[in-house]
Design an enzyme around this catalytic site. Structure first.
Site, PDB file in Angstrom:
ATOM      1  N   PRO A 105       0.798  -1.227   0.000  1.00 52.28           N
ATOM      2  CA  PRO A 105       0.000   0.000   0.000  1.00 52.28           C
ATOM      3  C   PRO A 105       0.830   1.276   0.000  1.00 52.28           C
ATOM      4  O   PRO A 105       1.892   1.352   0.603  1.00 52.28           O
ATOM      5  CB  PRO A 105      -0.817  -0.104   1.295  1.00 52.28           C
ATOM      6  CG  PRO A 105      -0.110  -1.092   2.140  1.00 52.28           C
ATOM      7  CD  PRO A 105       0.590  -2.031   1.201  1.00 52.28           C
ATOM      8  N   ASN A 106       0.314   2.231  -0.736  1.00 44.71           N
ATOM      9  CA  ASN A 106       0.846   3.591  -0.859  1.00 44.71           C
ATOM     10  C   ASN A 106       2.112   3.684  -1.711  1.00 44.71           C
ATOM     11  O   ASN A 106       2.571   4.781  -2.004  1.00 44.71           O
ATOM     12  CB  ASN A 106       1.085   4.235   0.516  1.00 44.71           C
ATOM     13  CG  ASN A 106      -0.188   4.332   1.310  1.00 44.71           C
ATOM     14  OD1 ASN A 106      -1.195   4.811   0.802  1.00 44.71           O
ATOM     15  ND2 ASN A 106      -0.174   3.862   2.539  1.00 44.71           N
TER      16      ASN A 106
ATOM     17  N   ARG B  45       5.119  11.050  -2.496  1.00 44.01           N
ATOM     18  CA  ARG B  45       4.767  10.843  -1.083  1.00 44.01           C
ATOM     19  C   ARG B  45       6.022  10.883  -0.219  1.00 44.01           C
ATOM     20  O   ARG B  45       6.927  10.080  -0.389  1.00 44.01           O
ATOM     21  CB  ARG B  45       4.086   9.480  -0.912  1.00 44.01           C
ATOM     22  CG  ARG B  45       3.788   9.140   0.530  1.00 44.01           C
ATOM     23  CD  ARG B  45       3.205   7.741   0.652  1.00 44.01           C
ATOM     24  NE  ARG B  45       3.035   7.402   2.044  1.00 44.01           N
ATOM     25  CZ  ARG B  45       3.524   6.306   2.606  1.00 44.01           C
ATOM     26  NH1 ARG B  45       4.189   5.433   1.896  1.00 44.01           N
ATOM     27  NH2 ARG B  45       3.325   6.085   3.886  1.00 44.01           N
TER      28      ARG B  45
ATOM     29  N   TYR C 216      11.100   8.519   1.465  1.00 44.11           N
ATOM     30  CA  TYR C 216      11.097   7.470   0.446  1.00 44.11           C
ATOM     31  C   TYR C 216      11.841   7.831  -0.838  1.00 44.11           C
ATOM     32  O   TYR C 216      11.955   6.991  -1.728  1.00 44.11           O
ATOM     33  CB  TYR C 216       9.648   7.093   0.108  1.00 44.11           C
ATOM     34  CG  TYR C 216       8.883   6.614   1.323  1.00 44.11           C
ATOM     35  CD1 TYR C 216       9.180   5.390   1.904  1.00 44.11           C
ATOM     36  CD2 TYR C 216       7.892   7.403   1.905  1.00 44.11           C
ATOM     37  CE1 TYR C 216       8.498   4.951   3.026  1.00 44.11           C
ATOM     38  CE2 TYR C 216       7.201   6.970   3.024  1.00 44.11           C
ATOM     39  CZ  TYR C 216       7.512   5.741   3.583  1.00 44.11           C
ATOM     40  OH  TYR C 216       6.843   5.318   4.691  1.00 44.11           O
TER      41      TYR C 216
ATOM     42  N   ASN D 157       8.057  -5.636  -1.230  1.00 47.48           N
ATOM     43  CA  ASN D 157       8.047  -4.512  -0.293  1.00 47.48           C
ATOM     44  C   ASN D 157       6.612  -4.447   0.210  1.00 47.48           C
ATOM     45  O   ASN D 157       5.746  -3.861  -0.433  1.00 47.48           O
ATOM     46  CB  ASN D 157       8.446  -3.203  -0.965  1.00 47.48           C
ATOM     47  CG  ASN D 157       8.471  -2.046   0.022  1.00 47.48           C
ATOM     48  OD1 ASN D 157       7.877  -2.122   1.090  1.00 47.48           O
ATOM     49  ND2 ASN D 157       9.136  -0.974  -0.345  1.00 47.48           N
TER      50      ASN D 157
ATOM     51  N   ALA E 178       3.340  -0.945   4.687  1.00 51.94           N
ATOM     52  CA  ALA E 178       2.707  -0.977   6.007  1.00 51.94           C
ATOM     53  C   ALA E 178       2.229  -2.373   6.399  1.00 51.94           C
ATOM     54  O   ALA E 178       2.136  -2.684   7.590  1.00 51.94           O
ATOM     55  CB  ALA E 178       1.546   0.000   6.054  1.00 51.94           C
TER      56      ALA E 178
ATOM     57  N   GLU F  68      12.838  -9.447   1.021  1.00 55.32           N
ATOM     58  CA  GLU F  68      12.022  -8.342   1.515  1.00 55.32           C
ATOM     59  C   GLU F  68      12.808  -7.035   1.391  1.00 55.32           C
ATOM     60  O   GLU F  68      13.978  -6.981   1.768  1.00 55.32           O
ATOM     61  CB  GLU F  68      11.658  -8.581   2.982  1.00 55.32           C
ATOM     62  CG  GLU F  68      10.808  -7.494   3.600  1.00 55.32           C
ATOM     63  CD  GLU F  68      10.511  -7.735   5.074  1.00 55.32           C
ATOM     64  OE1 GLU F  68       9.659  -7.008   5.612  1.00 55.32           O
ATOM     65  OE2 GLU F  68      11.131  -8.620   5.694  1.00 55.32           O
TER      66      GLU F  68
ATOM     67  N   HIS G 196      12.706  -2.700   1.981  1.00 55.93           N
ATOM     68  CA  HIS G 196      12.116  -1.475   2.520  1.00 55.93           C
ATOM     69  C   HIS G 196      12.985  -0.302   2.079  1.00 55.93           C
ATOM     70  O   HIS G 196      14.213  -0.342   2.257  1.00 55.93           O
ATOM     71  CB  HIS G 196      12.038  -1.514   4.050  1.00 55.93           C
ATOM     72  CG  HIS G 196      11.126  -2.572   4.546  1.00 55.93           C
ATOM     73  ND1 HIS G 196       9.762  -2.407   4.568  1.00 55.93           N
ATOM     74  CD2 HIS G 196      11.377  -3.826   4.992  1.00 55.93           C
ATOM     75  CE1 HIS G 196       9.213  -3.524   5.022  1.00 55.93           C
ATOM     76  NE2 HIS G 196      10.166  -4.398   5.285  1.00 55.93           N
TER      77      HIS G 196
ATOM     78  N   ARG H 240      12.842   4.157  12.505  1.00 58.79           N
ATOM     79  CA  ARG H 240      11.598   4.934  12.463  1.00 58.79           C
ATOM     80  C   ARG H 240      10.747   4.645  13.699  1.00 58.79           C
ATOM     81  O   ARG H 240      11.256   4.156  14.703  1.00 58.79           O
ATOM     82  CB  ARG H 240      10.862   4.612  11.161  1.00 58.79           C
ATOM     83  CG  ARG H 240      11.715   5.062   9.946  1.00 58.79           C
ATOM     84  CD  ARG H 240      11.004   4.935   8.645  1.00 58.79           C
ATOM     85  NE  ARG H 240       9.833   5.792   8.621  1.00 58.79           N
ATOM     86  CZ  ARG H 240       8.855   5.641   7.740  1.00 58.79           C
ATOM     87  NH1 ARG H 240       8.907   4.685   6.828  1.00 58.79           N
ATOM     88  NH2 ARG H 240       7.817   6.448   7.761  1.00 58.79           N
TER      89      ARG H 240
END
Length: 167
Positions: free
Chosen positions: A32-33, A40, A45, A96, A99, A120, A122, A129
Site C-alpha cells: 500500500p501507498n 509521497r 522514500y 516490499n 505498512a 524483503e 524497505h 523509524r
C-alpha cells in the site's frame, strides 16, 4: 502441460512443472501507498517513482536472464492472491509489503505457503523509524531483508535471488 492441469494433478507435478517452465521469472510485489512513490514523503522514500523501480528491477533481472511480473496494490487480498498465483509461474519473490509488513500475518502466511525464495525490501530503514515499524511479519519468512538502501535495495534483492536461483 498447462499450469491448471499440473495443479489438478498435485503438488509434485506442479513443482516439476514450475522448475522446468517458470524458473526464470520473479514476482515483484509492492504494498500500500507505494503507487505514490516519487511524491509521497520524498524526504523518507526518495523521488524515484514505482514505475522507475519496476523498470530498473526488470533491467537488473534481465542481466541474469530473469523475467519479472510486477503487482502493486493497496488491498491485502490482492497481494495474497498474486503471491498464491506465483506458485504456477515464478521462481522467487521480491516484496516490499510497506505498512503490511507490520500487520499482515496473511501475507507472511501466503509467502510461507508458496515455498519460493523471498527477498524483503524497505526503502527506508524501518528500524530507525517509529517503534511500530520495527517488527515485520514478512522478515520471519524472507531469505534476505534489505532496509534503508532506497531504490537500490530492490536491485540488491534481485541480484541476491538471481544468484540463489543460479545455484
Amino acid at each position: 502441460m498447462t499450469p491448471k492441469l499440473a495443479q489438478c494433478l498435485g503438488s509434485t507435478v506442479l513443482r516439476r512443472y514450475r522448475t522446468t517452465v517458470t524458473e526464470r521469472r520473479l514476482l515483484l510485489v509492492n504494498g500500500p501507498n507505494l503507487n505514490l512513490l516519487g511524491t509521497r514523503q520524498p524526504e523518507v522514500y526518495g523521488t524515484t517513482t514505482l514505475a522507475d523501480i519496476e523498470a530498473r528491477v526488470a533491467e537488473v533481472a534481465a542481466e541474469s536472464g530473469l523475467d519479472t511480473r510486477a503487482v502493486q496494490s493497496n488491498h491485502e487480498g490482492v497481494l495474497v492472491d498474486a503471491i498464491h498465483a506465483a506458485r504456477a509461474d515464478c521462481a522467487a519473490i521480491v516484496i516490499n509489503p510497506a505498512a503490511y509488513s507490520h500487520t499482515s500475518v496473511a501475507i507472511a502466511d501466503a509467502l510461507r505457503s508458496v515455498g519460493l525464495p523471498v527477498a524483503e525490501v524497505h526503502l527506508s530503514n524501518i528500524h530507525a523509524r517509529e517503534e511500530f515499524r520495527h517488527h515485520s511479519y514478512v522478515s520471519a519468512v524472507a531469505d534476505m531483508v534489505v532496509a534503508g538502501a532506497g531504490a537500490l535495495g530492490y536491485e540488491m534483492a534481485v541480484r541476491y535471488l538471481a544468484e540463489r536461483l543460479a545455484r
